[in-house]
Design a protein around this motif. Sequence first.
Motif, PDB file in Angstrom:
ATOM      1  N   PRO A  55      -3.931 -12.337  -2.660  1.00  0.00           N
ATOM      2  CA  PRO A  55      -5.113 -12.948  -2.056  1.00  0.00           C
ATOM      3  C   PRO A  55      -6.334 -12.718  -2.935  1.00  0.00           C
ATOM      4  O   PRO A  55      -6.413 -11.720  -3.637  1.00  0.00           O
ATOM      5  CB  PRO A  55      -5.255 -12.201  -0.734  1.00  0.00           C
ATOM      6  N   SER A  56      -7.256 -13.669  -2.906  1.00  0.00           N
ATOM      7  CA  SER A  56      -8.525 -13.466  -3.603  1.00  0.00           C
ATOM      8  C   SER A  56      -9.639 -14.094  -2.772  1.00  0.00           C
ATOM      9  O   SER A  56      -9.455 -14.344  -1.581  1.00  0.00           O
ATOM     10  CB  SER A  56      -8.447 -14.040  -5.014  1.00  0.00           C
ATOM     11  N   TYR A  57     -10.773 -14.363  -3.382  1.00  0.00           N
ATOM     12  CA  TYR A  57     -11.954 -14.829  -2.646  1.00  0.00           C
ATOM     13  C   TYR A  57     -11.701 -16.090  -1.818  1.00  0.00           C
ATOM     14  O   TYR A  57     -12.135 -16.196  -0.680  1.00  0.00           O
ATOM     15  CB  TYR A  57     -13.075 -15.151  -3.630  1.00  0.00           C
ATOM     16  N   THR A  58     -11.035 -17.063  -2.431  1.00  0.00           N
ATOM     17  CA  THR A  58     -10.913 -18.383  -1.790  1.00  0.00           C
ATOM     18  C   THR A  58      -9.467 -18.879  -1.777  1.00  0.00           C
ATOM     19  O   THR A  58      -9.192 -19.967  -1.287  1.00  0.00           O
ATOM     20  CB  THR A  58     -11.748 -19.423  -2.569  1.00  0.00           C
ATOM     21  N   THR A  59      -8.558 -18.088  -2.368  1.00  0.00           N
ATOM     22  CA  THR A  59      -7.195 -18.571  -2.584  1.00  0.00           C
ATOM     23  C   THR A  59      -6.165 -17.490  -2.247  1.00  0.00           C
ATOM     24  O   THR A  59      -6.497 -16.310  -2.161  1.00  0.00           O
ATOM     25  CB  THR A  59      -6.985 -18.907  -4.080  1.00  0.00           C
ATOM     26  N   PRO A 133     -26.201  -2.049   3.073  1.00  0.00           N
ATOM     27  CA  PRO A 133     -25.340  -3.115   3.611  1.00  0.00           C
ATOM     28  C   PRO A 133     -23.911  -2.661   3.876  1.00  0.00           C
ATOM     29  O   PRO A 133     -23.436  -1.698   3.277  1.00  0.00           O
ATOM     30  CB  PRO A 133     -25.339  -4.175   2.503  1.00  0.00           C
ATOM     31  N   VAL A 134     -23.252  -3.380   4.776  1.00  0.00           N
ATOM     32  CA  VAL A 134     -21.800  -3.245   4.933  1.00  0.00           C
ATOM     33  C   VAL A 134     -21.194  -4.325   4.040  1.00  0.00           C
ATOM     34  O   VAL A 134     -21.483  -5.503   4.195  1.00  0.00           O
ATOM     35  CB  VAL A 134     -21.387  -3.448   6.397  1.00  0.00           C
ATOM     36  N   TYR A 135     -20.407  -3.874   3.071  1.00  0.00           N
ATOM     37  CA  TYR A 135     -19.811  -4.825   2.124  1.00  0.00           C
ATOM     38  C   TYR A 135     -18.417  -5.212   2.590  1.00  0.00           C
ATOM     39  O   TYR A 135     -17.762  -4.491   3.336  1.00  0.00           O
ATOM     40  CB  TYR A 135     -19.721  -4.204   0.726  1.00  0.00           C
ATOM     41  N   ARG A 136     -17.965  -6.338   2.094  1.00  0.00           N
ATOM     42  CA  ARG A 136     -16.628  -6.822   2.395  1.00  0.00           C
ATOM     43  C   ARG A 136     -15.793  -6.775   1.121  1.00  0.00           C
ATOM     44  O   ARG A 136     -16.303  -7.119   0.058  1.00  0.00           O
ATOM     45  CB  ARG A 136     -16.752  -8.278   2.863  1.00  0.00           C
ATOM     46  N   VAL A 137     -14.525  -6.353   1.223  1.00  0.00           N
ATOM     47  CA  VAL A 137     -13.635  -6.402   0.049  1.00  0.00           C
ATOM     48  C   VAL A 137     -13.102  -7.831  -0.065  1.00  0.00           C
ATOM     49  O   VAL A 137     -12.366  -8.287   0.798  1.00  0.00           O
ATOM     50  CB  VAL A 137     -12.470  -5.405   0.172  1.00  0.00           C
ATOM     51  N   PHE A 138     -13.502  -8.511  -1.138  1.00  0.00           N
ATOM     52  CA  PHE A 138     -13.085  -9.905  -1.338  1.00  0.00           C
ATOM     53  C   PHE A 138     -11.756 -10.005  -2.088  1.00  0.00           C
ATOM     54  O   PHE A 138     -10.985 -10.924  -1.882  1.00  0.00           O
ATOM     55  CB  PHE A 138     -14.150 -10.666  -2.125  1.00  0.00           C
ATOM     56  N   ALA A 139     -11.539  -9.077  -3.013  1.00  0.00           N
ATOM     57  CA  ALA A 139     -10.345  -9.176  -3.856  1.00  0.00           C
ATOM     58  C   ALA A 139     -10.055  -7.833  -4.499  1.00  0.00           C
ATOM     59  O   ALA A 139     -10.951  -6.996  -4.631  1.00  0.00           O
ATOM     60  CB  ALA A 139     -10.560 -10.225  -4.940  1.00  0.00           C
ATOM     61  N   LEU A 140      -8.792  -7.624  -4.857  1.00  0.00           N
ATOM     62  CA  LEU A 140      -8.415  -6.474  -5.669  1.00  0.00           C
ATOM     63  C   LEU A 140      -7.870  -7.008  -6.980  1.00  0.00           C
ATOM     64  O   LEU A 140      -7.118  -7.974  -6.995  1.00  0.00           O
ATOM     65  CB  LEU A 140      -7.339  -5.627  -4.965  1.00  0.00           C
ATOM     66  N   GLY A 141      -8.270  -6.378  -8.069  1.00  0.00           N
ATOM     67  CA  GLY A 141      -7.783  -6.856  -9.360  1.00  0.00           C
ATOM     68  C   GLY A 141      -8.386  -6.046 -10.479  1.00  0.00           C
ATOM     69  O   GLY A 141      -9.031  -5.023 -10.200  1.00  0.00           O
ATOM     70  N   PHE A 142      -8.212  -6.485 -11.706  1.00  0.00           N
ATOM     71  CA  PHE A 142      -8.718  -5.799 -12.896  1.00  0.00           C
ATOM     72  C   PHE A 142      -7.927  -4.524 -13.185  1.00  0.00           C
ATOM     73  O   PHE A 142      -7.456  -4.318 -14.287  1.00  0.00           O
ATOM     74  CB  PHE A 142     -10.222  -5.502 -12.772  1.00  0.00           C
ATOM     75  N   ALA A 143      -7.786  -3.654 -12.176  1.00  0.00           N
ATOM     76  CA  ALA A 143      -7.024  -2.414 -12.330  1.00  0.00           C
ATOM     77  C   ALA A 143      -6.485  -2.035 -10.957  1.00  0.00           C
ATOM     78  O   ALA A 143      -6.999  -2.510  -9.942  1.00  0.00           O
ATOM     79  CB  ALA A 143      -7.931  -1.325 -12.863  1.00  0.00           C
ATOM     80  N   PRO A 144      -5.451  -1.176 -10.863  1.00  0.00           N
ATOM     81  CA  PRO A 144      -4.917  -0.799  -9.560  1.00  0.00           C
ATOM     82  C   PRO A 144      -6.010  -0.236  -8.643  1.00  0.00           C
ATOM     83  O   PRO A 144      -6.697   0.711  -9.008  1.00  0.00           O
ATOM     84  CB  PRO A 144      -3.885   0.277  -9.900  1.00  0.00           C
ATOM     85  N   GLY A 145      -6.188  -0.855  -7.475  1.00  0.00           N
ATOM     86  CA  GLY A 145      -7.132  -0.366  -6.475  1.00  0.00           C
ATOM     87  C   GLY A 145      -8.587  -0.722  -6.739  1.00  0.00           C
ATOM     88  O   GLY A 145      -9.462  -0.294  -5.997  1.00  0.00           O
ATOM     89  N   PHE A 146      -8.872  -1.517  -7.766  1.00  0.00           N
ATOM     90  CA  PHE A 146     -10.257  -1.914  -8.061  1.00  0.00           C
ATOM     91  C   PHE A 146     -10.650  -3.032  -7.098  1.00  0.00           C
ATOM     92  O   PHE A 146     -10.092  -4.123  -7.135  1.00  0.00           O
ATOM     93  CB  PHE A 146     -10.380  -2.378  -9.514  1.00  0.00           C
ATOM     94  N   ALA A 147     -11.613  -2.713  -6.193  1.00  0.00           N
ATOM     95  CA  ALA A 147     -11.983  -3.671  -5.147  1.00  0.00           C
ATOM     96  C   ALA A 147     -13.298  -4.353  -5.477  1.00  0.00           C
ATOM     97  O   ALA A 147     -14.300  -3.688  -5.723  1.00  0.00           O
ATOM     98  CB  ALA A 147     -12.093  -2.938  -3.815  1.00  0.00           C
ATOM     99  N   PHE A 148     -13.278  -5.684  -5.476  1.00  0.00           N
ATOM    100  CA  PHE A 148     -14.497  -6.466  -5.677  1.00  0.00           C
ATOM    101  C   PHE A 148     -15.158  -6.627  -4.314  1.00  0.00           C
ATOM    102  O   PHE A 148     -14.588  -7.230  -3.410  1.00  0.00           O
ATOM    103  CB  PHE A 148     -14.166  -7.839  -6.244  1.00  0.00           C
ATOM    104  N   MET A 149     -16.372  -6.061  -4.169  1.00  0.00           N
ATOM    105  CA  MET A 149     -17.041  -6.107  -2.874  1.00  0.00           C
ATOM    106  C   MET A 149     -18.335  -6.896  -2.963  1.00  0.00           C
ATOM    107  O   MET A 149     -19.006  -6.904  -3.992  1.00  0.00           O
ATOM    108  CB  MET A 149     -17.351  -4.681  -2.417  1.00  0.00           C
TER     109      MET A 149
END
Lengths: 243, 320
Positions: A55-59, A133-149
Amino acid sequence: MNKNVSPLPHLENAGMDAWLVRLFDAIDERNMGWITALVSACKQAFGELLVDIVPSYTTVLVQFDALQLDHAQARRLLQQVLRGLAPDLHADDDTAIIELPVWYHLSVGPELARLSQHTGLEIPALIKLHSQPVYRVFALGFAPGFAFMGTLPAQLELPRLTQPRAQVPAGSVAIAGRQTAAYPNASPGGWNLLGRTPTQLFDLQRPSLSLLQVGNKVRFVPITKAQFERLGGDSTPMAKEAY
Amino acid sequence: MQGLLTVIKPGPLSTLQDAGRVGVRHLGISQGGPADLQAWGWANWLLGNNWGSPTLEITLGGLTLVAEQRCHLALCGADMQPQVNGQPLTNNQAFTLAAGDELQLGMAKCGVRAYLAVAGGFIAKPVLGSVACVMRDQLGGHLGDGSKLAVGDTLAFASSAFSSSHVADFIPRRQLPVGALPHYEQAATLMMIPGAQFRFFDDLSLIQAFNQPWRVDPRSDRMGIRLQGPMLHCNIGSLISEGLTLGAVQVPPSGQPIILLNDRQTIGGYPRLGTLTPLACARLAQCQPGQKVRLGTCTASQAQAQYREFRATLKGSHAL
């Protein structure tokens, strides 16, 4: 050739053993309920034939077992899944906000200085802005467990470093564009560093491996150096040349 | 009982690879696995190993190993002018080392990656279900932490796997089918399944992409192989990051494609021309820097048929 964009959601050919389900065309927190619902529905529908799902931001990328399922069969299965899809309402429950303690300091977050210069704000104000702010995890990637918030307050928006660092220490809390993240392990990286968290973000001993999962809500909590060290954080300052 | 091989010289990049780590890509964890799954598959096949048995992937060459116990091995892929105790050895066949024998590989003369399999497969502790070494993720490999081989390391294998008379009987007789012998020196045509952004590339770019040769850029590794050639222009700049598959042909603003291999990042945002078939990825992984390749297209079902045929051949024992 028709160059118009097909209506959403739609399926895109992603190779011999994969389809990409495109659900949205923009980053939005409201996407997450649909994305997480699609992931569960695919797990159910494909069962053993599901090899990987990203899963990612839109896909959502769905990879299936090419020995057992035809590309066209997989497409029909996904179309069925999409017809019956309803958003995951629990995705918006405000019950579980994961708190990440952060020691914000120039010695482990050298770009606090750059950000202060850029915005004209004092460092305590920057810390407040990042940790509110309360952030949302949009995607994991780049490295194991790296969360884009996301989404980071517009005031804190800062481009990536022109020259990525060869080594960013584990736990580094960082920003880039309208996003924030924490580096689970030491790795190269070009994001702006604001501080460091003592929390282990990726752990082979943890059943879920990654503390953060797509759809999670996260808040950063400022802590002192003493608290950081008590929680097991490594307060070794960044090497001068790494600034 | 475990047998051992000791590393005398590791070469620039030698790693343990099984079929790869699956079911964990949603956590940002790379797939790993052999860059050339054909040579890797055939090396295991020569020894009667199951699909997925851990095998060494030797990049560029320069590896020397000494056997602590008698073992049956097979070597496929790039020609690294192998020798046993100074005597030349032929690629693509099984051979036996006695205790104390030394296997030496020179630098790759043709191709880039060689695969060394041992009867029964190498033994390492799986990490998240796989021993595939992904250095960037610090996962897998012979030590479990993503390390490549180093001087003095040992590689374990099941010694019972070569004591059975069945294995000892058939191993020397197994030969690669003639059609499976590689010809890495020849120009390759890499078959690609067109992808969703294909139609956003301008017509001239598409004509050039499939009618002009490409050269393999020296800046290539297990994450991705770059191609140098005509400048491709896509009418969309970048996308919101989304999941990436093996063989994805992504085209950054430089207009020069990067083909993503086993250690690729799990998500990314460049437009993609399409996806190379798994067998095209395997072939590309054996191209030396500067070597010419061409791009061709095929459908997903053609790619599936070709892949299924490959897997079925590896299963079959017709060559026995």
